[in-house]
Each structure stands twice: as C-alpha cells, then as structure tokens.
Design an enzyme around this catalytic site. Sequence first.
Site, PDB file in Angstrom:
ATOM      1  N   ASP A  34       0.839  -1.207   0.000  1.00  0.00           N
ATOM      2  CA  ASP A  34       0.000   0.000   0.000  1.00  0.00           C
ATOM      3  C   ASP A  34       0.877   1.261   0.000  1.00  0.00           C
ATOM      4  OD1 ASP A  34      -2.355   1.416   0.113  1.00  0.00           O
ATOM      5  OD2 ASP A  34      -2.826   0.900   2.191  1.00  0.00           O
ATOM      6  N   GLY A 124       1.628 -10.088   4.753  1.00  0.00           N
ATOM      7  CA  GLY A 124       2.615  -9.214   5.385  1.00  0.00           C
ATOM      8  C   GLY A 124       2.113  -8.747   6.736  1.00  0.00           C
TER       9      GLY A 124
END
Length: 174
Positions: A34, A124
């Site tokens: 992101d 993650g």
Amino acid sequence: MRPIELLRTDITTVEADAVVNAANSSLLGGGGVDGAIHRRGGPEILAACRELRRTDWPDGLPAGEAVATTAGRLPARWVIHTVGPVFSEREDRSAVLASSYRRSLEVAGALGASSVVFPAISAGVYGWPAAGAARIAVDTVAASPYEGRVSFALFSDEMLDEFRAALRGAGDRT
Ligand code: AR6
C-alpha cells in the site's frame, strides 16, 4: 489450468493493465504494498481513494471487497484496491481472502483490463502464514472465469518458493 506467472519483484515496477493493492479499509494508505503503491503512483491515487470514501464507501471498504482507481504514475492503467483479512488463529477467514482475489478479478474484468498483477494479499502486516496465503491465492485465481493474464509479484525468495509449491499442488487440488 490457466497460466499463472510468478515474478520476484517490487509490484510497483510491473507493467500490467491493473495492479492490485493490499489496502486497508480506510483506503487512505499504509505500509507494505500500500505504501509503495501510493509513494510511486503519486497523489492522484490517494485523491481518487478519498473520493471513493466520500461517495461509495463512507464507512470504508470491507475485507474481501475490491474497488478500482487510477494508477497515477505507475506503469498501469488502474489500481484495484482490495482489503484482505487479518489472519486469525481462532477463526477461519480463508473465504474472505479468496473473496479479495475473486472480487479483484471481477473488477478487472468489468474494466476490460487484459492483465492483472497481484501481491501476496494478507501475507505481510496482516500476518497470514505464507503457505496458506499462497495456496488460497493460486487456487482462487485458477478457478476464476477472468480471461486476462494474471501474475503475482512476490517480494522474497521464500514467498516465491511458496507460490511455486502452491502452483505445483494446484493441479492435484482442482
Ligand atoms: N511489492 C511486492 N510485494 C511487496 C511489496 C512490494 N513493493 N511490499 C511488501 N510486499 P502487506 P497485508 C509483500 O503488508 O499483509 C498495509 O499497511 C510483503 O512482503 O503489504 O495485506 C495496508 O495499509 C507481503 O508478502 O499487505 C494494510 O494496513 C505481501 O506483500 C496492511 O498493510 C503483503 O504484505 C495490509 O497487510
């Protein structure tokens, strides 16, 4: 089974019609994929996300859902933002993770995107064990009616190995 390409690379460098972002419900950025996508794609992506929050998703994008914006300066036409589930020991959230892949490909198909590149969603910050994350990713993409090209951009040799193993096993599971 459809061909699935595995790349050992930073997803923000991959040329594809659509790049999938492992976002959070706020759609307003974060770390990992992101952060990299917003950094490299520039402020246009965040502006489009803010607009989506104002219009379609005032309470945020739920886990398992996907939505598209411009790709800004990335070598892509669209970013498809999806929110994977946070891994839980107590609750099986596999269906939500599968939904993130399925909905992303549905959005890609609706846009007319001819190629899509995914990260390892939820593997993650959201804590999903790599082997399970890889298996769900590969099986869901393999089962999708999406007709374009699909690849995975993986950030470590370990994750690449997990996806290779999942691909080898996919023929046996389907
Ligand atoms: N290219 C490809 N893969 C990457 C990159 C990159 N540039 N950067 C990290 N990875 P994560 P999540 C790998 O944490 O688990 C954010 O803060 C990483 O090694 O990006 O779904 C969001 O805002 C891992 O294998 O996504 C959310 O709050 C995989 O991509 C939260 O993290 C996914 O890691 C989402 O967590």
